[in-house]
Design a protein around this motif. Structure first.
Motif, PDB file in Angstrom:
ATOM      1  N   HIS A  24       0.828  -1.206   0.000  1.00 10.95           N
ATOM      2  CA  HIS A  24       0.000   0.000   0.000  1.00 10.95           C
ATOM      3  C   HIS A  24       0.863   1.256   0.000  1.00 10.95           C
ATOM      4  N   ASP A  25       2.034   1.183   0.640  1.00 10.50           N
ATOM      5  CA  ASP A  25       2.858   2.375   0.839  1.00 10.50           C
ATOM      6  C   ASP A  25       4.129   2.419  -0.004  1.00 10.50           C
ATOM      7  N   THR A  26       4.294   1.465  -0.933  1.00 10.83           N
ATOM      8  CA  THR A  26       5.452   1.519  -1.823  1.00 10.83           C
ATOM      9  C   THR A  26       5.524   2.851  -2.551  1.00 10.83           C
ATOM     10  N   ALA A  27       4.343   3.388  -2.876  1.00 15.72           N
ATOM     11  CA  ALA A  27       4.281   4.648  -3.621  1.00 15.72           C
ATOM     12  C   ALA A  27       4.944   5.801  -2.890  1.00 15.72           C
ATOM     13  N   ASN A  28       4.955   5.756  -1.565  1.00 14.16           N
ATOM     14  CA  ASN A  28       5.528   6.866  -0.805  1.00 14.16           C
ATOM     15  C   ASN A  28       6.962   7.152  -1.213  1.00 14.16           C
ATOM     16  N   ALA A  29       7.723   6.109  -1.462  1.00 18.47           N
ATOM     17  CA  ALA A  29       9.124   6.275  -1.825  1.00 18.47           C
ATOM     18  C   ALA A  29       9.346   6.282  -3.320  1.00 18.47           C
ATOM     19  N   PRO A 105      -3.993   6.920  -2.053  1.00 20.28           N
ATOM     20  CA  PRO A 105      -2.902   6.812  -1.073  1.00 20.28           C
ATOM     21  C   PRO A 105      -3.354   7.246   0.317  1.00 20.28           C
ATOM     22  N   SER A 106      -4.194   6.428   0.942  1.00 23.74           N
ATOM     23  CA  SER A 106      -4.664   6.731   2.290  1.00 23.74           C
ATOM     24  C   SER A 106      -3.670   6.174   3.301  1.00 23.74           C
ATOM     25  N   SER A 107      -3.952   6.360   4.557  1.00 29.56           N
ATOM     26  CA  SER A 107      -3.010   6.019   5.618  1.00 29.56           C
ATOM     27  C   SER A 107      -3.230   4.611   6.167  1.00 29.56           C
ATOM     28  N   ALA A 281       4.097  11.897   2.347  1.00 30.69           N
ATOM     29  CA  ALA A 281       4.520  11.823   0.953  1.00 30.69           C
ATOM     30  C   ALA A 281       3.565  12.594   0.044  1.00 30.69           C
ATOM     31  N   SER A 282       2.259  12.463   0.292  1.00 29.77           N
ATOM     32  CA  SER A 282       1.278  13.184  -0.528  1.00 29.77           C
ATOM     33  C   SER A 282       1.400  14.687  -0.327  1.00 29.77           C
ATOM     34  N   GLY A 283       1.590  15.114   0.919  1.00 30.90           N
ATOM     35  CA  GLY A 283       1.787  16.536   1.185  1.00 30.90           C
ATOM     36  C   GLY A 283       3.024  17.067   0.494  1.00 30.90           C
ATOM     37  N   SER A 284       4.080  16.256   0.454  1.00 32.01           N
ATOM     38  CA  SER A 284       5.311  16.667  -0.219  1.00 32.01           C
ATOM     39  C   SER A 284       5.100  16.812  -1.721  1.00 32.01           C
ATOM     40  N   VAL A 285       4.359  15.883  -2.318  1.00 33.06           N
ATOM     41  CA  VAL A 285       4.097  15.946  -3.763  1.00 33.06           C
ATOM     42  C   VAL A 285       3.271  17.187  -4.097  1.00 33.06           C
ATOM     43  N   ILE A 286       2.255  17.477  -3.279  1.00 30.80           N
ATOM     44  CA  ILE A 286       1.446  18.677  -3.505  1.00 30.80           C
ATOM     45  C   ILE A 286       2.305  19.930  -3.345  1.00 30.80           C
TER      46      ILE A 286
END
Length: 382
Positions: A24-29, A105-107, A281-286
């Motif tokens: 679920h969280d692979t996308a973060n990196a 990409p939820s928590s 990660a989502s906040g960083s992308v935004i």
């Protein structure tokens, strides 16, 4: 150390949650380096898996927040029982699978916290939850961490473009390999510990481990392996949304987003804050998208992600609370919960095959022919 059947089931379910947390969280990196072409998709998830494995051994502060802080202790030990933890994990896993199916990409972290809280409240009452720990270690970081990461990414993106200009940006792709690796390492130091905390909480609740102690080595090792295996499977649907759905990521943006994500996660792990790496990660992308151009952010997609953030904890709590009511029936209740959970997971997996996303098409934006809303999210990014 003798373990009952229920405890063995809880440990097995906790490790499966850890596995879902990984994919679920692979996308973060790895969403941004895959989107920019800095790393090939299969190589990216393999690298993330190895670094998640290593990171899981570096700290146990977050695990202690869960095993010795969130759930209060009574005269006979912690107030939560293995059956309640089982129900909590059902709620967390079901919500993880739903958001994976939708490509949101939820928590995973908040799904776990929500599940534990929902099961404990139904099983014991509101007094089982330490409100101070919930507020200081979970709720407040959930609000502030994405904002802080976004601000850092915004500033870093501005600086990156100023230093490199808009001509030759290939050098940032090489930098992304380094920063995305740091995110994967940081993710291991934070998220793998949450499952360690759940298993430790279970052992403490049954008297198999002393209250106030941290996770044992075998718990650390198995949780590290489970999250690494999950990461290696790749969460391609969520990688697609985070890599191309929120904004079209460029190498300087990706570099800045990953650097800010790493700094925020490592700082929180050190302080024992069990925050959501997905939200960071989502906040960083935004923030990186705003750093390039405020029109570069697809706010409709970002809004759907934010909505998923808001309902994750209460939604998983509701599912877990229902599972706890069923689990009160005893062994038959546990079996019914397990069968219902397996049925829901298989159903969602079969639905996902109608619009399969893998390493070969993760950066494509298909026409939305599937009933699965994730395809519509991707199409809106066009």
């Amino acid at each position: 150390m003798e373990l009952s059947l229920v405890v063995v089931l809880v440990i097995g379910l906790a490790l499966f949650f850890d596995f879902t947390n990984g994919f679920h969280d692979t996308a973060n990196a790895m969403a941004t380096p895959i989107a920019t072409g800095a790393l090939k998709p299969k190589l990216a998830v393999a690298l993330a898996a190895v670094l998640n494995l290593v990171g899981a051994f570096l700290s146990t502060e977050v695990a202690k927040t869960i095993s010795g802080g969130l759930i209060r202790e009574g005269d006979g030990g912690v107030l939560i029982t293995p059956e309640m933890i089982f129900a909590g994990l059902i709620g967390a896993i079901v919500w993880n699978m739903i958001t994976w199916l939708l490509g949101l990409p939820s928590s995973s972290s908040h799904a776990l916290f929500g599940g534990l809280i929902g099961a404990a409240v139904v099983g014991v009452g509101f007094h089982a939850i330490d409100a101070g720990v919930l507020l200081s270690k979970i709720v407040l970081p959930a609000f502030f961490a994405p904002v802080i990461a976004g601000v850092i990414a915004f500033i870093a993106t501005k600086l990156a473009y100023r230093v490199a200009g808009r001509g030759s940006l290939e050098g940032y792709k090489r930098g992304q390999i380094f920063t995305s690796s740091l995110v994967a390492l940081a993710h291991g130091t934070n998220d793998a510990q949450k499952t360690m905390g759940v298993i430790t909480l279970t052992l403490i609740a049954t008297g198999a481990q002393a209250a106030g102690t941290g996770p044992e080595f075998w718990v650390i090792a198995t949780c590290a392996l489970a999250i690494a295996l999950g990461t290696y499977t790749g969460g391609w649907r969520i990688i697609r949304t985070l890599g191309t759905g929120i904004t079209q990521v460029t190498p300087p943006q990706g570099f800045a987003a990953e650097a800010s994500t790493t700094a925020t996660i490592l700082a929180s792990s050190h302080l024992g804050f069990a925050l959501s790496t997905t939200q960071v990660a989502s906040g960083s992308v935004i923030g990186s998208g705003l750093g390039r151009d405020r029109k570069a952010v697809r706010w409709r997609v970002a809004g759907r992600i934010a909505m998923a953030w808001l309902i994750t904890l209460p939604a998983s709590a509701c599912v877990a609370g229902l599972a706890e009511l069923v689990a009160r029936m005893g062994t038959i209740g546990i079996v019914l919960d397990a069968l219902a959970g397996v049925g829901l997971i298989l159903t969602m997996y079969l639905i996902s095959r109608r619009n399969a996303v893998g390493h070969e098409n993760v950066n494509l934006r298909p026409v939305p022919v599937s009933p699965v809303p994730e395809a519509n999210i991707v199409e809106e990014a066009r």
